[in-house]
Design a protein around this motif. Structure first.
Motif, PDB file in Angstrom:
ATOM      1  N   THR A 519       0.851  -1.199   0.000  1.00 22.03           N
ATOM      2  CA  THR A 519       0.000   0.000   0.000  1.00 22.03           C
ATOM      3  C   THR A 519       0.882   1.243   0.000  1.00 22.03           C
ATOM      4  OG1 THR A 519      -1.535  -1.280   1.391  1.00 22.03           O
ATOM      5  CG2 THR A 519      -2.030   1.046   1.091  1.00 22.03           C
ATOM      6  N   PRO A 520       1.413   1.617  -1.153  1.00 19.11           N
ATOM      7  CA  PRO A 520       2.343   2.752  -1.218  1.00 19.11           C
ATOM      8  C   PRO A 520       1.786   4.067  -0.693  1.00 19.11           C
ATOM      9  CG  PRO A 520       2.409   1.467  -3.250  1.00 19.11           C
ATOM     10  CD  PRO A 520       1.265   0.934  -2.449  1.00 19.11           C
ATOM     11  N   PRO A 521       0.475   4.380  -0.867  1.00 17.20           N
ATOM     12  CA  PRO A 521       0.014   5.705  -0.411  1.00 17.20           C
ATOM     13  C   PRO A 521      -0.016   5.881   1.105  1.00 17.20           C
ATOM     14  CG  PRO A 521      -1.482   4.781  -2.060  1.00 17.20           C
ATOM     15  CD  PRO A 521      -0.586   3.675  -1.605  1.00 17.20           C
ATOM     16  N   TYR A 522       0.001   4.799   1.866  1.00 18.00           N
ATOM     17  CA  TYR A 522      -0.224   4.927   3.302  1.00 18.00           C
ATOM     18  C   TYR A 522       1.047   5.428   3.987  1.00 18.00           C
ATOM     19  CZ  TYR A 522      -2.155   3.832   7.922  1.00 18.00           C
ATOM     20  OH  TYR A 522      -2.633   3.913   9.203  1.00 18.00           O
ATOM     21  N   TRP A 523       0.938   6.559   4.675  1.00 19.39           N
ATOM     22  CA  TRP A 523       2.100   7.242   5.234  1.00 19.39           C
ATOM     23  C   TRP A 523       2.813   6.449   6.322  1.00 19.39           C
ATOM     24  CZ3 TRP A 523       2.247   8.173  10.444  1.00 19.39           C
ATOM     25  CH2 TRP A 523       1.034   8.102  11.134  1.00 19.39           C
ATOM     26  N   LEU A 524       2.081   5.643   7.106  1.00 21.72           N
ATOM     27  CA  LEU A 524       2.679   5.003   8.276  1.00 21.72           C
ATOM     28  C   LEU A 524       3.756   3.992   7.884  1.00 21.72           C
ATOM     29  CD1 LEU A 524       2.782   4.756  11.309  1.00 21.72           C
ATOM     30  CD2 LEU A 524       0.843   3.174  11.220  1.00 21.72           C
ATOM     31  N   GLY A 525       3.554   3.295   6.773  1.00 23.75           N
ATOM     32  CA  GLY A 525       4.586   2.374   6.318  1.00 23.75           C
ATOM     33  C   GLY A 525       5.887   3.103   6.020  1.00 23.75           C
ATOM     34  N   HIS A 526       5.792   4.261   5.391  1.00 31.16           N
ATOM     35  CA  HIS A 526       6.979   5.062   5.064  1.00 31.16           C
ATOM     36  C   HIS A 526       7.648   5.573   6.344  1.00 31.16           C
ATOM     37  CE1 HIS A 526       6.235   5.187   0.706  1.00 31.16           C
ATOM     38  NE2 HIS A 526       4.957   5.237   1.023  1.00 31.16           N
ATOM     39  N   GLN A 527       6.827   5.988   7.321  1.00 32.34           N
ATOM     40  CA  GLN A 527       7.392   6.468   8.588  1.00 32.34           C
ATOM     41  C   GLN A 527       8.201   5.377   9.265  1.00 32.34           C
ATOM     42  OE1 GLN A 527       5.327   6.449  12.414  1.00 32.34           O
ATOM     43  NE2 GLN A 527       5.203   8.689  12.264  1.00 32.34           N
ATOM     44  N   MET A 528       7.615   4.186   9.357  1.00 32.12           N
ATOM     45  CA  MET A 528       8.275   3.091  10.038  1.00 32.12           C
ATOM     46  C   MET A 528       9.519   2.609   9.280  1.00 32.12           C
ATOM     47  SD  MET A 528       7.024   2.124  12.980  1.00 32.12           S
ATOM     48  CE  MET A 528       7.266   3.863  13.280  1.00 32.12           C
ATOM     49  N   LEU A 529       9.455   2.638   7.967  1.00 29.34           N
ATOM     50  CA  LEU A 529      10.601   2.194   7.174  1.00 29.34           C
ATOM     51  C   LEU A 529      11.781   3.146   7.372  1.00 29.34           C
ATOM     52  CD1 LEU A 529      11.486   0.014   5.175  1.00 29.34           C
ATOM     53  CD2 LEU A 529      10.719   1.498   3.315  1.00 29.34           C
ATOM     54  N   ALA A 530      11.521   4.443   7.324  1.00 29.25           N
ATOM     55  CA  ALA A 530      12.594   5.422   7.503  1.00 29.25           C
ATOM     56  C   ALA A 530      13.184   5.353   8.910  1.00 29.25           C
ATOM     57  CB  ALA A 530      12.065   6.821   7.222  1.00 29.25           C
ATOM     58  N   ALA A 531      12.305   5.303   9.933  1.00 28.08           N
ATOM     59  CA  ALA A 531      12.795   5.292  11.310  1.00 28.08           C
ATOM     60  C   ALA A 531      13.575   4.013  11.615  1.00 28.08           C
ATOM     61  CB  ALA A 531      11.625   5.448  12.274  1.00 28.08           C
ATOM     62  N   SER A 532      13.096   2.876  11.123  1.00 29.53           N
ATOM     63  CA  SER A 532      13.778   1.602  11.378  1.00 29.53           C
ATOM     64  C   SER A 532      15.151   1.587  10.726  1.00 29.53           C
ATOM     65  CB  SER A 532      12.938   0.434  10.850  1.00 29.53           C
ATOM     66  OG  SER A 532      11.693   0.380  11.494  1.00 29.53           O
ATOM     67  N   ARG A 533      15.223   2.044   9.485  1.00 28.73           N
ATOM     68  CA  ARG A 533      16.527   2.075   8.802  1.00 28.73           C
ATOM     69  C   ARG A 533      17.461   3.073   9.462  1.00 28.73           C
ATOM     70  NH1 ARG A 533      14.539   1.387   2.421  1.00 28.73           N
ATOM     71  NH2 ARG A 533      14.310  -0.897   2.581  1.00 28.73           N
ATOM     72  N   GLY A 534      16.911   4.165  10.010  1.00 25.53           N
ATOM     73  CA  GLY A 534      17.740   5.086  10.757  1.00 25.53           C
ATOM     74  C   GLY A 534      18.345   4.428  11.987  1.00 25.53           C
ATOM     75  N   GLN A 535      17.534   3.685  12.721  1.00 25.86           N
ATOM     76  CA  GLN A 535      18.013   2.994  13.922  1.00 25.86           C
ATOM     77  C   GLN A 535      19.016   1.902  13.582  1.00 25.86           C
ATOM     78  OE1 GLN A 535      17.609   4.072  16.814  1.00 25.86           O
ATOM     79  NE2 GLN A 535      15.560   4.906  17.154  1.00 25.86           N
TER      80      GLN A 535
END
Length: 587
Positions: A519-535
């Motif tokens: 589900t590319p449009p859903y913002w929460l997946g993008h938030q979690m992907l960025a934060a996880s890769r940051g960690q």
């Protein structure tokens, strides 16, 4: 039968049977029989005598009675069902005897104490169309009783009953709702009209074990499926006795659909070997004969009733989304649209989950509400569409409040609609009404244990109050119920959030990546992907994720984006912001 011995008489005829009788007998043969006899002697026979009726005969799982008047028959039936509800209140649910009753008024033949004829046959067919604990009557009975008893009647439309030449109009007796006015037909109540819904039939599963002793197991699963789907899903289900006439017969699904008035038919088989059991099931569109869905379930034998519950829940969870997807597509081809059709057509647009599809979905839901202001599913779907609109950024707080109001209206119209409670939970959560959200989500699950989406909503709510381990278990159960559901991409991020907050960043990254793919449009997946890769210190990949977020929402700040999920405690949003900062989001 000699004509000289035949007497003809007009009478009201009541036919009854026990729902799920084979399963009950398989569990406790002597106890079930003793309970049936006790109910018959202590409640049913006295009530029949009180209303000037007589018991013609009893069977192992039911009875047949006649009355001098329609009013006597209906009064007796209602008092029997109310009495059974009281008697069952202290009995564990798996052990309860629950009757279905059918009432017809017409001509019958009497010979040697027994009764025959179309009037009797119609009563027997009506009983099979009743829900467990309910009463189904013919139009003639409804006409005689309407306005003369403190009851309501829901019009179920005309049905072609087996071996009955002419279609018969059926009514469900409404006796368990205090707001049902005397003689009110359902169009004047807040009950949904089911006559335009897709009707579902469960044929008895074939016992392929080669052991006749295992018939009870196959029949028990079939009966549990009938009860479970009728209770949990959004369409009427043909009663057990109608479906079971096809047991052991070679059948044509299209013909079965015509005879039962069913649009969808579920068939399958059970095979036990050693300590394992295999159950196959397939769902068929009876109008076309095409297969809609098929699945195989392999289980180790242990607690047979636990296996029955597991299989029933799994199949019920799988078939409802498949049917609704077919119905949504079918609705787009119809020219004359009912409220039901309008909702299905709207859902077809809604579940594309794109900003462009939502306005058309909402237009159709509005039309459905205008066509039938008391149709709860229209308000429930509108609530979900408003929630999705908010997630796409449309005036977030005001749109969520609108979703909340539509969901609250849906619950008010039909307190037994699990989807209404689910969407009420969803909008409540995002308005930070955490306790209400959790309670409503659990109510949705209690009403429909196979409603997979409700477990995901509960999972999000548990995330937001810090119950991350419980959230993982809850959402994982949702996925087990619907591995191929089209809405699953919007629910996966709930697991990513839980993994992330528990410090399992690799698991969070993998889950979030799947969510973004689905589900590319859903913002929460993008938030979690960025934060996880940051960690995880994957700076280049994390920076790409941040760039994609900023491209989608160039005006939002890092702190606002981190706090978008409605956590009860600020610390959880701060942890997300920490990951986004490590991903390279500077402000």
């Amino acid at each position: 039968m000699g004509t000289a011995a035949v007497e003809r008489k007009l009478a009201a005829i009541v036919a009854a049977d026990v729902a799920g009788y084979s399963r009950l007998m398989g569990a406790d043969e002597e106890g079930t029989h003793a309970s049936f006899v006790a109910h018959l002697r202590e409640l049913i026979e006295p009530k029949i005598r009180e209303h000037r009726g007589r018991v013609v005969k009893t069977t192992g799982d039911g009875f047949l009675a006649t009355f001098e008047s329609v009013l006597g028959a209906v009064r007796c039936a209602v008092e029997v069902q109310r009495g059974m509800a009281e008697r069952n209140a202290s009995v564990p649910e798996p052990q309860r005897l629950v009757f279905r009753l059918g009432i017809n008024a017409g001509d019958m033949m009497i010979d040697s104490g027994d009764i025959y004829g179309d009037g009797v046959n119609i009563a027997a067919r009506l009983e099979t169309m009743a829900e467990p604990g309910g009463i189904c009557v013919s139009a003639r009975v409804q006409e005689d009783a309407s306005g003369r008893l403190d009851l309501g009647f829901e019009d179920l439309g005309e049905r072609q009953l087996k071996n009955i030449v002419r279609p018969v109009r059926l009514y469900r007796v409404i006796f368990d709702r205090p707001e049902a006015s005397a003689g009110a037909v359902a169009t004047g109540t807040q009950l949904p009209n089911l006559s335009d819904r897709p009707t579902f039939a469960v044929l008895p599963l074939a016992n392929m074990s080669g052991d006749p002793e295992q018939e009870y197991f196959a029949d028990g699963i079939s009966e549990d499926l009938i009860t479970g789907i009728a209770t949990w899903c959004r369409f009427p289900v043909i009663a057990r006795n109608s479906s079971f006439v096809y047991k052991g017969r070679s059948i044509d699904i299209k013909q079965v659909g015509q005879e039962l008035g069913a649009r969808y038919v579920l068939e399958g088989s059970v095979r036990k070997a050693g300590n394992r059991v295999r159950i196959t099931a397939q769902l068929i569109d009876a109008l076309t004969g095409h297969h809609v869905w098929a699945e195989r379930y392999d289980r180790e034998l242990g607690d047979l009733f636990a296996i029955q519950d597991d299989i029933t829940t799994s199949i019920a969870a799988a078939v409802e989304p498949e049917i609704m997807e077919v119905e949504e597509h079918r609705a787009t081809t119809r020219r004359s649209l009912t409220g039901y059709d309008l909702v299905q057509r709207g859902n077809w647009h809604l579940y594309k989950f794109t900003p462009e599809s939502i306005p058309e979905a909402q237009r159709l839901f509005t039309a459905a509400i205008e066509a039938d202001p008391n149709y709860a599913p229209a308000y429930a779907s509108m609530a979900y569409s408003k929630y999705i609109s908010a997630q796409f950024g449309a005036d977030f707080e005001a749109t969520l409040q609108s979703a909340f109001e539509y969901a609250r209206k849906a619950v008010a119209l039909d307190e037994k609609d699990a989807r209404a409670h689910m969407f009420f939970a969803q909008s409540s959560l995002w308005l930070r009404r955490h306790e209400e959200a959790i309670a409503a989500a659990r109510q949705a699950i209690a009403l429909n244990p196979s409603l997979a989406h409700a477990y995901s909503v509960l999972g999000y709510a548990l995330d937001c109050v810090g119950e991350f381990e419980e959230a993982l278990k809850t959402v994982a159960h949702s996925f087990r119920l619907r591995p191929h559901d089209r809405t699953v991409g919007r629910c996966i991020p709930a697991m990513a959030v839980a993994h992330y907050q528990l410090g399992a960043y690799a698991a969070a990254e993998e889950t979030a990546r799947r969510a973004v793919t689905l589900t590319p449009p859903y913002w929460l997946g993008h938030q979690m992907l960025a934060a996880s890769r940051g960690q995880l210190g994957r700076k280049a990949d994390a920076a790409q994720c941040v760039a994609e977020i900023r491209r989608r929402e160039p005006e939002i700040s890092r702190s606002a984006y981190s706090a978008r999920l409605p956590f009860r405690e600020a610390i959880y949003a701060q942890r997300i912001e920490e990951g986004l900062a490590k991903a390279g989001w500077s402000g």
